[in-house]
Write a protein that holds these residues in place. Structure first.
Motif, PDB file in Angstrom:
ATOM      1  N   GLN A  76      72.619  45.292  43.447  1.00  0.00           N
ATOM      2  CA  GLN A  76      71.741  45.031  42.317  1.00  0.00           C
ATOM      3  C   GLN A  76      71.113  43.653  42.432  1.00  0.00           C
ATOM      4  N   THR A  77      71.749  42.759  43.210  1.00  0.00           N
ATOM      5  CA  THR A  77      71.238  41.405  43.346  1.00  0.00           C
ATOM      6  C   THR A  77      70.422  41.223  44.619  1.00  0.00           C
ATOM      7  N   ALA A  78      70.120  42.320  45.311  1.00  0.00           N
ATOM      8  CA  ALA A  78      69.325  42.221  46.526  1.00  0.00           C
ATOM      9  C   ALA A  78      67.965  41.614  46.207  1.00  0.00           C
ATOM     10  N   ALA A  79      67.470  40.806  47.131  1.00  0.00           N
ATOM     11  CA  ALA A  79      66.176  40.169  46.919  1.00  0.00           C
ATOM     12  C   ALA A  79      65.090  41.226  46.803  1.00  0.00           C
ATOM     13  N   VAL A 124      56.740  47.054  53.971  1.00  0.00           N
ATOM     14  CA  VAL A 124      57.819  46.681  53.060  1.00  0.00           C
ATOM     15  C   VAL A 124      58.766  45.758  53.816  1.00  0.00           C
ATOM     16  N   GLU A 125      58.841  44.501  53.401  1.00  0.00           N
ATOM     17  CA  GLU A 125      59.716  43.526  54.050  1.00  0.00           C
ATOM     18  C   GLU A 125      60.949  43.308  53.181  1.00  0.00           C
ATOM     19  N   LEU A 126      62.122  43.561  53.754  1.00  0.00           N
ATOM     20  CA  LEU A 126      63.380  43.409  53.028  1.00  0.00           C
ATOM     21  C   LEU A 126      64.099  42.117  53.383  1.00  0.00           C
ATOM     22  N   ALA A 137      63.256  50.666  47.005  1.00  0.00           N
ATOM     23  CA  ALA A 137      63.900  49.589  47.753  1.00  0.00           C
ATOM     24  C   ALA A 137      64.914  48.828  46.912  1.00  0.00           C
ATOM     25  N   MET A 138      64.726  48.808  45.602  1.00  0.00           N
ATOM     26  CA  MET A 138      65.588  48.011  44.734  1.00  0.00           C
ATOM     27  C   MET A 138      66.595  48.833  43.937  1.00  0.00           C
ATOM     28  N   ASN A 139      66.593  50.149  44.116  1.00  0.00           N
ATOM     29  CA  ASN A 139      67.502  50.939  43.286  1.00  0.00           C
ATOM     30  C   ASN A 139      68.948  50.633  43.649  1.00  0.00           C
TER      31      ASN A 139
END
Length: 228
Positions: free
Chosen positions: A9-12, A26-28, A88-90
């Motif tokens: 949940q805290t992923a950038a 999409v850059e992770l 990407a943020m789920n």
């Protein structure tokens, strides 16, 4: 059997930018790390597996980013961007297929690996120990690129990391196994230029246009080298 990927949940937040009129990048992250690469593969799976958006045409995974080609007649850039950001943020667990593991037989040294002695001297090990340490890990295919079928494999044991050649070779044979920094790779075509340190060779063909699919390896596969 599946491998679960837990998206923190805290992923950038991903950086999402257009790449032409029909693609989005999409850059992770900006680092070569297995956890980032796993997130890339999970996102790719969501975009190509069951329930994938109808506007997806193709995805191209890299170390920590994913290039997504889409159909602009099915979705606008804004719609694509919003969907990609959400996926990407789920924070749900994402089930992706387990990696394939491929064993690659390698002849090390001599004419099949003329840089093996140089690498051994550089890192302070015997050629036999370099072979043992190079063939010990299970490598991950981070991405394909440079040449059709060329695979970027990590992570090389840190004690084997060496610099690239100051002057690249103009011609390497298909199957040349080489080291560059913290990575190792296999050249897939004959007469390939290359600056990595050539330590071995395999007869396994990574690229065969008459094979379906033509690529032996794909991003996410695991590779183990077996000395011959």
């Amino acid at each position: 059997m599946t491998a679960a990927v837990e998206e923190s949940q805290t992923a950038a937040a991903p950086r999402i930018v257009p790449a032409g009129d029909e693609a989005v990048l999409v850059e992770l992250g900006q680092e070569v790390r297995r956890d980032l690469n796993l997130r890339v593969r999970a996102l790719a799976h969501m975009l190509t597996g069951p329930g994938a958006p109808a506007w997806v045409r193709e995805v191209v995974p890299a170390y920590a980013s994913l290039l997504v080609y889409y159909d602009p007649e099915r979705a606008s850039y804004a719609e694509v961007r919003e969907t990609l950001s959400t996926l990407a943020m789920n924070g749900d667990d994402i089930d992706i297929p387990p990696p394939r593991r491929i064993e690659i037989p390698v002849r090390y040294g001599g004419d099949d690996g003329p840089d093996l002695e140089w690498v051994a001297q550089r890192v302070g090990l015997s050629p036999e120990e370099v072979i043992a340490r190079h063939s010990r890990p299970i490598y991950v295919v981070y991405m394909l690129g440079f040449l059709p079928g060329f695979c970027y494999l990590g992570d090389l044991p840190p004690e084997l990391a060496v610099s690239r050649r100051e002057t690249p070779r103009l011609s390497l044979p298909a199957g040349a196994v080489a080291i560059g920094g913290r990575q190792t790779g296999i050249y897939s075509l004959d007469n390939s230029p290359g600056g990595w340190r050539w330590i071995g060779r395999t007869d396994v063909r990574l690229w065969d246009p008459d094979r379906d699919p033509p690529f032996l390896l794909q991003a996410g596969d695991e590779v183990r080298f077996v000395p011959e």
